[in-house]
Design a protein around this motif. Structure first.
Motif, mmCIF file in Angstrom:
data_model
loop_
_atom_site.group_PDB
_atom_site.id
_atom_site.type_symbol
_atom_site.label_atom_id
_atom_site.label_comp_id
_atom_site.label_asym_id
_atom_site.label_seq_id
_atom_site.Cartn_x
_atom_site.Cartn_y
_atom_site.Cartn_z
ATOM 1 N N TYR A 689 1.103 -1.247 0.049
ATOM 2 C CA TYR A 689 -0.068 -0.083 -0.084
ATOM 3 C C TYR A 689 0.891 1.191 0.146
ATOM 4 C CZ TYR A 689 -4.482 -2.290 0.593
ATOM 5 O OH TYR A 689 -5.578 -2.969 0.231
ATOM 6 N N LYS A 690 2.141 1.111 -0.103
ATOM 7 C CA LYS A 690 3.042 2.305 0.149
ATOM 8 C C LYS A 690 2.789 3.004 -1.267
ATOM 9 C CE LYS A 690 4.886 2.301 3.929
ATOM 10 N NZ LYS A 690 4.554 3.393 5.011
ATOM 11 N N THR A 693 -1.565 6.589 -2.884
ATOM 12 C CA THR A 693 -1.291 7.891 -2.169
ATOM 13 C C THR A 693 -1.821 7.874 -0.801
ATOM 14 O OG1 THR A 693 -3.309 8.777 -3.182
ATOM 15 C CG2 THR A 693 -1.479 9.107 -4.381
ATOM 16 N N GLU A 694 -1.322 8.749 0.137
ATOM 17 C CA GLU A 694 -1.847 8.695 1.412
ATOM 18 C C GLU A 694 -3.118 9.247 1.502
ATOM 19 O OE1 GLU A 694 -0.619 11.296 0.025
ATOM 20 O OE2 GLU A 694 0.016 13.296 1.280
ATOM 21 N N THR A 695 -3.861 9.754 0.497
ATOM 22 C CA THR A 695 -5.101 10.058 0.442
ATOM 23 C C THR A 695 -6.068 8.912 0.192
ATOM 24 O OG1 THR A 695 -4.913 10.484 -2.044
ATOM 25 C CG2 THR A 695 -4.900 12.443 -0.338
ATOM 26 N N HIS A 697 -4.926 5.607 1.146
ATOM 27 C CA HIS A 697 -4.670 4.422 2.201
ATOM 28 C C HIS A 697 -3.618 4.959 3.018
ATOM 29 C CE1 HIS A 697 -3.184 0.824 4.183
ATOM 30 N NE2 HIS A 697 -4.380 0.442 3.205
ATOM 31 N N PRO A 698 -3.914 4.975 4.410
ATOM 32 C CA PRO A 698 -3.165 5.397 5.371
ATOM 33 C C PRO A 698 -1.596 5.099 5.369
ATOM 34 C CG PRO A 698 -4.605 3.832 6.453
ATOM 35 C CD PRO A 698 -5.102 4.016 5.203
ATOM 36 N N HIS A 699 -1.339 3.943 4.775
ATOM 37 C CA HIS A 699 0.098 3.718 4.538
ATOM 38 C C HIS A 699 0.889 4.216 3.176
ATOM 39 C CE1 HIS A 699 0.496 -0.077 7.065
ATOM 40 N NE2 HIS A 699 -0.182 0.677 7.666
ATOM 41 N N GLY A 700 -0.083 4.961 2.571
ATOM 42 C CA GLY A 700 0.473 5.451 1.309
ATOM 43 C C GLY A 700 1.427 6.563 1.434
ATOM 44 N N LEU A 701 2.565 6.447 0.280
ATOM 45 C CA LEU A 701 3.406 7.560 0.141
ATOM 46 C C LEU A 701 2.938 8.911 -0.152
ATOM 47 C CD1 LEU A 701 6.549 5.777 -1.543
ATOM 48 C CD2 LEU A 701 6.045 6.337 0.984
ATOM 49 N N SER A 702 3.149 10.048 0.269
ATOM 50 C CA SER A 702 3.002 11.329 -0.354
ATOM 51 C C SER A 702 3.346 11.058 -1.653
ATOM 52 C CB SER A 702 3.102 12.458 0.527
ATOM 53 O OG SER A 702 4.560 12.861 0.504
ATOM 54 N N GLU A 705 7.144 12.068 -1.522
ATOM 55 C CA GLU A 705 7.889 10.701 -1.013
ATOM 56 C C GLU A 705 8.106 10.062 -2.182
ATOM 57 O OE1 GLU A 705 6.821 10.173 3.561
ATOM 58 O OE2 GLU A 705 5.254 9.914 2.297
#
Ligand SMILES: Cc1ncc(C[n+]2csc(CCOP(=O)(O)OP(=O)(O)O)c2C)c(N)n1
Ligand SMILES: [Mg+2]
Length: 818
Positions: A689-690, A693-695, A697-702, A705
């Motif tokens: 899930y990295k 995007t962080e929007t 999934h909570p694990h997502g990279l911005s 990043e």
């Protein structure tokens, strides 16, 4: 060692007590006239409420003549199952009070929620949990209106239902859920209503065998109640249209003693049900007493009830000339057209009044005291049994330090280890420390998935017969804690409620066959999502940990049928709040991920890890950091940081999954040898899930990043374990995402060598090098020659595999020596 001759002569050691089948015990009346009157009145109140929920938005006690404006515009819900569900409920209440039982209620046909919500409201729990649904006329009106009404609760036994750990929307899991709840809960009885339609499903049919895994010394009991109401939605049910002999033999064959309660007349039925249910409770207690007093586990014939009642019992007999009660037409709403057909309004009013609400509720709409006292109180109420909000009972696991199991790494990519074998040692000690609230579940694959170390501390639960030769490595024991049955459905069902009742577990299965429980995963993820986001009184429960092993890339001997990495695609469809997917590349990462997952709550964690020997890359210290970040540059495999300004990679070699990681590394090694000036950045992804995007999934990279890791414009050759589209799906919003080229499984496979399979799907080192050559513009003339050599390698390696039946030694023994 057992000799062959022993094997020939051995006969199974019987573990089952064979008692005669007793069925017709209900000839005498066990209920006094008063008891009968009251229990029937209580049931009438339940039925009244059920209809109110389905039809009314106002005028709950019918104090005014019923008018269309009192009736909901859209009539939703299922009347058909409801009367039998509450009938069973009130009879359980009687025995809970009489014998001080700890009982929970599983409604297999959970679509009949009105039959459950009614008694839950009457015993006060609903109003305690939802104070605005108070036990008075105002509360009753809200209680009715909210049912299956936009913005409020659903029409099944959803997580909002106090006492429910089984929604029963998707049919088939009631029996496995009931058993999962009572394992290691010696005082608990799970009363489990099974729909006769539900009983036609595969998962339900196989779950009857759960009794071969139930140890009466340490586990509670399940009382299955098959509600033979004869119909599904618009069809008869099979079990209701076979002879009694066939039906009863079926359950005898499954190891139960079936007790039949059959009829239409409520008065007679109350007497029969009271007698039979009491007999069943007494039998359960006798069995437990016998086993526990001698500390001797055996498999008894557990009682079960076949309750043959009319579908839509006590509802309208006929509507518009069509038979309704006792027929499939009563499945949902027996009559509609309430806003266009005054006759139906009249019929509804008569029907509701037939339960005589004025005798059941006082002027204020509160259940009268003589009925109120029929229900148990406090935590003895099935709707308030503590096990049904298991997060409150949950204790943290006593965890060993996963670092103690670390694989020593001197140099990355040089040592080969079976990753899951290391995990097995860790799980063994998790088990050792938690011998009454942790179990491991697998479809006969614990050894195959290299987790056999667990057997050093506990065996496989087995209450069926034993043969002498079982001593020779079968690892069976009545008090084992490894649950193995060749039914992914049953295992998953057991584990789900084992967790929902406050315990911990670990499920592992072949990657291709986890699809068998796709929709069970769906349902559990939905359940968790609702609990987490909408039902604040439900305490967090341990995560559902699923490890997929025997992976697509190492199915060279099983072939095409065993190659399917698509489960993670499904997982990523579900709520980001409850799903996590991990691809640890080596044993130390697997340990770190497993430790994290076992401590977590309210997720479905999917860990993808192969069982064969694989190269090891990271020290434990590095692995912990890598897994904590979830994605990272492997500096030792990269050469883009040359200390010159501005430094930039020419290509990014990204990978996710143990096997693709090795191929990406091998490709990187070739690239660095062939193109020493090519700047390669090597990125490994553990936490899938990295990539989002962080929007999302909570694990997502911005995006920032992501761009720092992957640059904004350099080609990314992404080698993925699963189907390639999944990476595109997750990364679709990333900068210049058309430069992300994903390799993954493309449904190309058969009996292949590992490298051959990789080549067929183009995740192999040679194709990856070709990919780089095709995507990086400045490689010059040399690129053409290297590309030719890679193609030659592919041809050579395929030919070698087909002539020798294996990969070349230099492939098998490849290590990272750069
Ligand atoms: C796995 C699954 N398939 C289909 C359905 C659709 N469905 C909802 S209720 C129902 C009939 C259920 O019959 P039964 O189990 O006998 O329960 P009853 O309504 O008679 O109490 C069906 C087929 C479902 N909910 N789940
Ligand atoms: Mg039915």
């Amino acid at each position: 060692m057992l000799l062959r001759s022993n094997l020939k002569n051995s006969s199974p050691k019987k573990t089952m007590v064979t008692t005669p089948i007793s069925k017709d015990i209900a000839s005498e009346s066990v209920l006094s006239t008063e008891e009968l009157r009251k229990i029937h009145a209580y049931w009438r109140a339940c039925n009244y409420l059920a209809i109110g929920m389905i039809y009314l938005r106002d005028n709950p006690l019918l104090k005014e003549p019923l008018k269309p404006e009192h009736i909901k515009q859209r009539l939703l819900g299922h009347w058909g199952s409801s009367p039998a569900l509450s009938f069973i409920y009130v009879h359980l209440n009687r025995l809970i009070k009489k014998y001080d039982l700890s009982t929970l209620y599983i409604a297999g046909p959970g679509h009949g929620a009105p039959g459950v919500l009614g008694p839950v409201y009457l015993e006060g729990t609903y109003s305690e949990v939802y104070p605005d649904k108070s036990e008075d006329i105002e509360g009753m009106q809200k209680f009715f209106k909210q049912f299956s009404f936009p913005g409020y609760i659903g029409s099944h036994c959803t997580p909002e239902t106090p006492g429910s750990i089984h929604e029963g929307g998707e049919l088939g899991y009631s029996v496995s859920h009931a058993f999962g709840a009572v394992y290691d809960n010696p005082d608990l009885i799970a009363a489990c209503v099974v729909g006769d339609g539900e009983a036609e499903t595969g998962p339900l049919a196989t779950a009857w065998h759960s009794n071969k895994f139930l140890n009466p010394v340490r586990d509670g009991a399940v009382l299955p109640i098959l509600n033979l109401n004869g119909y599904k939605i618009a069809n008869p049910t099979i079990l209701s249209r076979i002879s009694s002999e066939e039906l009863e033999s079926l359950f005898v064959g499954y190891g139960y003693t079936p007790y039949v309660v059959e009829g239409w007349d409520p008065e007679l039925m109350h007497q029969k049900m009271a007698a039979v249910m009491e007999e069943c409770v007494i039998k359960i207690r006798e069995i437990q007493q016998e086993a526990r007093s001698q500390n001797k586990a055996f498999r008894p014939r557990w009682p079960m009830i076949i309750l043959r009642t009319p579908k839509g019992w006590t509802g309208p007999k006929d509507v518009d000339g069509h038979k309704v009660e006792g027929f499939w037409r009563s499945h949902q709403v027996p009559m509609g057209g309430m806003h266009s057909n005054p006759e139906h309004v009249k019929l509804l009013e008569e029907w509701m009044k037939s339960y005589k609400p004025e005798e059941l509720f006082d002027e204020d709409g509160t259940l009268i005291p003589e009925l109120k006292e029929l229900a148990p109180t406090g935590i003895r109420r099935m709707s308030a049994n503590p096990t049904t909000n298991g997060g409150l009972l949950r204790k943290e696991l006593k965890m060993p330090d996963f670092c103690d199991y670390a694989v020593e790494i001197d140099k990355p990519g040089t040592v080969q280890v079976e990753n899951t074998g290391i995990l097995g040692k860790f799980l063994r000690d998790v088990m050792k420390n938690n011998m009454n609230n942790f179990r491991v579940f697998g479809p006969d694959e614990t050894a195959s998935n290299r987790l056999s170390a667990i057997y050093e501390v506990t065996k496989k639960t087995w209450l069926a017969d034993y043969l002498p030769e079982d001593q020779d490595g079968s690892m069976l024991a009545p008090d084992g804690r490894v649950m193995e049955m060749l039914s992914e459905h049953t295992l998953e069902g057991w584990l789900e409620t084992y967790l929902l009742t406050g315990r911990h577990g670990f499920f592992h299965t072949y990657e291709a066959f986890v699809h068998v429980i796709d929709s069970m995963f769906n349902q559990h993820a939905k359940w968790l999502d609702i609990c987490k986001n909408h039902v604040s009184w439900r305490a967090p429960v341990s995560s559902l940990n699923i490890m997929l092993s025997s992976l697509v890339w190492r199915q060279d001997h099983n072939g095409f049928s065993h190659q399917d990495p698509g489960f993670v695609d499904l997982v990523t469809n579900k709520s980001a709040d409850v799903t996590r997917v991990y691809f640890p590349p080596d044993a130390n990462c697997l340990l770190s991920v497993a430790d994290h997952c076992l401590r977590s709550t309210n997720y479905v964690n999917v860990i993808v890890s192969d069982k064969q020997k694989h190269l090891q890359y990271l020290t434990m210290d590095e692995a912990v950091k890598h897994c904590t970040k979830g994605i990272g540059i492997w500096e030792w495999a990269s050469n883009d940081d040359c200390g010159t300004e501005p430094d930039e990679p020419d290509v990014i070699m990204a990978c996710c999954g143990d096997i693709p990681t090795m191929e990406s590394l091998a490709a990187t090694a070739i690239l660095r040898e062939e193109f020493p000036d090519l700047k390669v950045r090597f990125i490994n992804v553990v936490d899938l899930y990295k990539l989002q995007t962080e929007t999302e999934h909570p694990h997502g990279l911005s995006n920032k990043e992501f761009d720092i890791l992957f640059t904004a414009d350099k080609p990314v050759i992404f080698n993925f374990h699963g189907y390639p589209w999944l990476i595109h799906k997750l990364a679709y919003r990333r900068t210049n995402q058309e430069r992300i080229h994903v390799r993954g499984y493309k449904e190309q496979g058969n009996i292949n060598t590992p490298l051959e399979l990789a080549i067929l799907n183009q995740i192999d080192r040679f194709n990856l090098v070709i990919d780089v050559i095709d995507r990086v513009p400045q490689l010059g003339s040399r690129a053409a020659y290297v590309r030719e050599r890679m193609r030659d390698e592919i041809i050579d390696n395929l030919a070698y595999a087909h002539s020798e039946g294996m990969d070349k030694p230099e492939v098998v023994n490849w290590t990272w020596d750069s």
